[in-house]
Design an enzyme around this catalytic site. Structure first.
Site, short mmCIF file in Angstrom:
data_model
loop_
_atom_site.label_atom_id
_atom_site.label_comp_id
_atom_site.label_asym_id
_atom_site.label_seq_id
_atom_site.Cartn_x
_atom_site.Cartn_y
_atom_site.Cartn_z
N TYR A 121 -17.43 17.70 -14.69
CA TYR A 121 -17.65 16.25 -14.67
C TYR A 121 -18.61 15.93 -13.53
CZ TYR A 121 -16.87 11.29 -14.01
OH TYR A 121 -17.06 9.94 -13.86
N ARG A 154 0.85 -1.21 0.00
CA ARG A 154 0.00 0.00 0.00
C ARG A 154 0.88 1.25 0.00
NH1 ARG A 154 -1.72 1.92 4.59
NH2 ARG A 154 -2.36 -0.06 5.51
N LYS A 203 -9.09 6.80 -18.86
CA LYS A 203 -9.47 7.27 -20.19
C LYS A 203 -8.31 7.13 -21.18
CE LYS A 203 -13.20 8.09 -17.91
NZ LYS A 203 -13.55 9.36 -17.32
N ASP A 227 -8.55 19.57 -14.02
CA ASP A 227 -8.87 18.21 -14.47
C ASP A 227 -8.59 18.23 -15.97
OD1 ASP A 227 -10.03 15.91 -15.47
OD2 ASP A 227 -11.78 15.98 -14.15
#
Ligand SMILES: *Cc1c(COP(=O)(O)O)cnc(C)c1O
Length: 375
Positions: free
Chosen positions: A101, A48, A198, A173
C-alpha cells in the site's frame, strides 16, 4: 453458550446499553466525565483515554476477529504509524512487500528515514525471497495479502514459520481479505491491522483503523498507550457509525465477494482486457496458496490491465456509469480507479492498470456497465 457465528457477533458484541432501555447505544460526546466526591474516578475519565463508543466498537472488532485486544485509531495510517513507532527502533531493517500500500511505503520513506530505518521491498509471493533478505537487524516483516493493487498472495503460514525461526515480529495488513476470509492471528501473525475505512465501514463515510492482537505483553501494551498518548483516536460519532456498519459487514462482504467472482470470470474472457488480477481465478499465479489460506471467498478487489496505454485505460474508466471513478474501496458502491495516478511520487503500478472495488449493486447491472465501457 455455544460459540457464536461472526454474523451474530457483528450485531451484538460490544453493544452497551447502559441503564436505559435503548436497543442501540447512544453516542457519548462528552470529552470528560465527573469524578467521585473523593476525586477518585469511575470507568471513564477523559475521552482520549477511554470513550464508551470506542470501547464498544473495539470489543466488536475483537469478537469478530476472535481475539482479546482491538485498538482503534482515527485512520488506517494512524494504526500503521502506531505499529511502526512501537515495533521499530533506530537503525533497524524492515521488509515490506514490493506491491505495498503506497501510504505504508511513503510513511517509512518520509518519517522513519530520520531513525535510519532501512525499509526494503521484497517480492513476497515466494517466501525464499523474504528469507534471503533477512538481516541481523531485521525487526519486522510486514505482509499484505492480497496486496494492493496487484492482488499478490503471500503464504502466511510460511512467513510465520520463517519469522519464528529468525525471531522477527510479523504484521499483516489484512484490509483486503478481512477476518471473514483470513484470520491471520490464528495462523501465528503477531499483529494484524485493518483500514476500517474500507470494508468495516462499507459506506465510504468513516475513516478509521484498528490493530488487533492476542498478545498481552509489554509491546502490545505500548500500542495501547500509544493510542491514548499520541491521540490519533476516532471520534465518538465515527465509533458509533462503525459499530452500526459492522452489523451488516458479514452480509455485505459476502455479497461483494460473490459479485467480484462473477465479474473476474467475465473480465478474463474479454478481448479488450490484457490481464485480470484476482486470487480466485485459477490463472492467478498463487491461486493454490490463496485457496489454502482464504476461506469463504477471495475478496471484492480486482485489478485489470486494459489493452493499450494509459489513455485507453482512462477512456474505459470515464465511460463507466455505475462504477464511480474515485480512490478507496470496500463500500457498497462499486468504484474504479487508475492506480498509477494516485500513487504519488515513485508510482509502481503499470500505466494501464485499473483497480475495481466491487460493491453490492445487482450483478447484471454491473456487468452491463462494464460491457458498454469496454465497447
Ligand atoms: C486504505 C488502506 C490503508 C490506509 O488506511 P486509511 O484508513 O486510508 O488511513 C492501508 N492499507 C490498505 C491495504 C489500504 O487499502
Amino acid at each position: 453458550m455455544k460459540k457464536q457465528h461472526i454474523q451474530t457477533l457483528a450485531i451484538h458484541a460490544g453493544e452497551k446499553k447502559g441503564k436505559n432501555t435503548d436497543i442501540i447505544q447512544p453516542i457519548h460526546l462528552s470529552t470528560t466525565f465527573e469524578r467521585n466526591e473523593d476525586s477518585t474516578t469511575g470507568e471513564y475519565i477523559y475521552t482520549r483515554a477511554e470513550n464508551p463508543n470506542r470501547i464498544a466498537v473495539e470489543q466488536k472488532m475483537a469478537s469478530i476477529e476472535g481475539v482479546k485486544t482491538a485498538i482503534a485509531f482515527a485512520s488506517g495510517m494512524a494504526a500503521i504509524n502506531a505499529l511502526f513507532d512501537t515495533l521499530l527502533e533506530p537503525n533497524c531493517h524492515i521488509l515490506i512487500p514490493d506491491d505495498c500500500y503506497h501510504g505504508t511505503r511513503q510513511l517509512l520513506d518520509n518519517f522513519f528515514k530520520r531513525w535510519n530505518v532501512q525499509s526494503e521491498m521484497v517480492d513476497m509471493t515466494n517466501v525464499t525471497n523474504i528469507e534471503k533478505r533477512i538481516q541481523p537487524n531485521t525487526k519486522l516483516i510486514w505482509i499484505e495479502t492480497p496486496s494492493n493493487p496487484q492482488l499478490k498472495i503471500t503464504d502466511i503460514e510460511a512467513v510465520v514459520s520463517l519469522a519464528k525461526k529468525k525471531a522477527v515480529v510479523t504484521v499483516c495488513d489484512n484490509t483486503f481479505a478481512t477476518p471473514i476470509l483470513q484470520k491471520t492471528l490464528e495462523i501465528g501473525i503477531d499483529y494484524v491491522m485493518y483500514s476500517s475505512t474500507k470494508f468495516f465501514s462499507g459506506h465510504s463515510d468513516i475513516l478509521g483503523g484498528v490493530v488487533l492482537t492476542n498478545k498481552e505483553d509489554e509491546v502490545s501494551q505500548s500500542i495501547r498507550n500509544y493510542q491514548k498518548m499520541a491521540g490519533a483516536v476516532p471520534s465518538p460519532f465515527d465509533c458509533w457509525l462503525l459499530n452500526r456498519s459492522l452489523a451488516t459487514f458479514p452480509l455485505r462482504f459476502k455479497a461483494q465477494c460473490e459479485n467480484a467472482t462473477t465479474i473476474a470470470h467475465y473480465l478474463i474472457t474479454h478481448s479488450k482486457i490484457e490481464k485480470v488480477f484476482y486470487p480466485g481465478l485459477t490463472s492467478h499465479e498463487n491461486h493454490e496458496i490463496a485457496k489454502k489460506q482464504m476461506k469463504n471467498g477471495f475478496g471484492s478487489i480486482i485489478s485489470i490491465l486494459v489493452k493499450g496505454n494509459q489513455e485507453k485505460a482512462l477512456q474505459f474508466t470515464s465511460k463507466l456509469q455505475i462504477f464511480k471513478h474515485a480512490t478507496s474501496l470496500g463500500g457498497v458502491e462499486s468504484l474504479v480507479e487508475h492506480r498509477r495516478s494516485v500513487e504519488g511520487i515513485n508510482p509502481i503500478s503499470p500505466e494501464n492498470l485499473i483497480r475495481l472495488s466491487i460493491g453490492i449493486e445487482y450483478i447484471e447491472d454491473l456487468i452491463a456497465d462494464l460491457e458498454q465501457a469496454l465497447m
